[in-house]
Design an enzyme around this catalytic site. Structure first.
Site, mmCIF file in Angstrom:
data_model
loop_
_atom_site.group_PDB
_atom_site.id
_atom_site.type_symbol
_atom_site.label_atom_id
_atom_site.label_comp_id
_atom_site.label_asym_id
_atom_site.label_seq_id
_atom_site.Cartn_x
_atom_site.Cartn_y
_atom_site.Cartn_z
ATOM 1 N N CYS A 73 0.660 -1.207 -0.064
ATOM 2 C CA CYS A 73 0.027 0.024 -0.160
ATOM 3 C C CYS A 73 0.744 1.238 -0.056
ATOM 4 O O CYS A 73 0.303 2.373 -0.303
ATOM 5 C CB CYS A 73 -0.911 0.048 1.398
ATOM 6 S SG CYS A 73 -0.229 0.032 2.623
ATOM 7 N N CYS B 225 -2.033 -2.952 8.690
ATOM 8 C CA CYS B 225 -2.003 -1.733 9.261
ATOM 9 C C CYS B 225 -1.611 -1.685 10.671
ATOM 10 O O CYS B 225 -0.508 -0.937 11.231
ATOM 11 C CB CYS B 225 -3.189 -0.842 9.188
ATOM 12 S SG CYS B 225 -4.230 -1.168 7.593
HETATM 13 FE FE1 FES Z 1 -1.740 -0.005 4.263
HETATM 14 FE FE2 FES Z 1 -3.551 0.878 5.858
HETATM 15 S S1 FES Z 1 -3.770 0.207 3.859
HETATM 16 S S2 FES Z 1 -1.487 0.943 6.331
#
Ligand code: FES
Length: 146
Positions: free
Chosen positions: A34, A110
């Site tokens: 991400c 996360c």
């Molecule tokens: Fe990657 Fe939250 S989507 S840290």
């Protein structure tokens, strides 16, 4: 995606945001998929005879991350304040997620980067005081390419 009230609260009113000048330990972790990043700054009350018993007296964080990352960083910062370094290094992503009353499965990473960034900051502190032996035992962040 359903978020708990606690996640929403920590996302809307994050605790301990910011930086600590001349922090005793600084740690960053990110997720390569991400691209999100999190950095923690620690002030540590030393225990020279047993650094694992040193305490986190102050903590701040900055994140370039999603809403769950903000909530995780905020909750994790509250959880580790006053804890010893050995207690902090024993913490897992599940501990933080549970304290937030759960996270959706695709948001568990996360929580992972939150815990790993704090543990990187602990490692940084231990290295600074010349305890590479103790720092080497902490996993920290597996992706150091940030
Ligand atoms: Fe990657 Fe939250 S989507 S840290």
């Amino acid at each position: 995606m359903q978020y708990s009230e606690k996640v929403m609260d920590h996302f809307m009113n994050p605790r301990n945001v910011g930086e600590i000048e001349n922090a005793d330990g600084i740690g960053t972790c990110g997720n390569p998929v991400c691209g999100d990043l999190m950095t923690f700054y620690l002030r540590i009350e030393p225990r020279i005879e047993d650094p694992n018993k040193a305490c986190i007296s102050e903590i701040r964080f900055k994140t370039f991350g999603c809403g769950a990352a903000i909530a995780v960083a905020s909750m994790a910062s509250e959880m580790v304040k006053g804890k010893t370094l050995s207690e902090v290094t024993a913490m897992s992503r599940d501990d933080v997620a549970n304290e937030l009353d759960g996270l959706p499965p695709i948001k568990m990473h996360c929580s992972n980067i939150g815990v790993q960034a704090i543990q990187e900051a602990v490692k940084d502190y231990l290295k600074k005081i010349g305890r590479d032996d103790l720092a080497g035992k902490i996993k920290g962040c597996p992706d150091k390419k940030h």
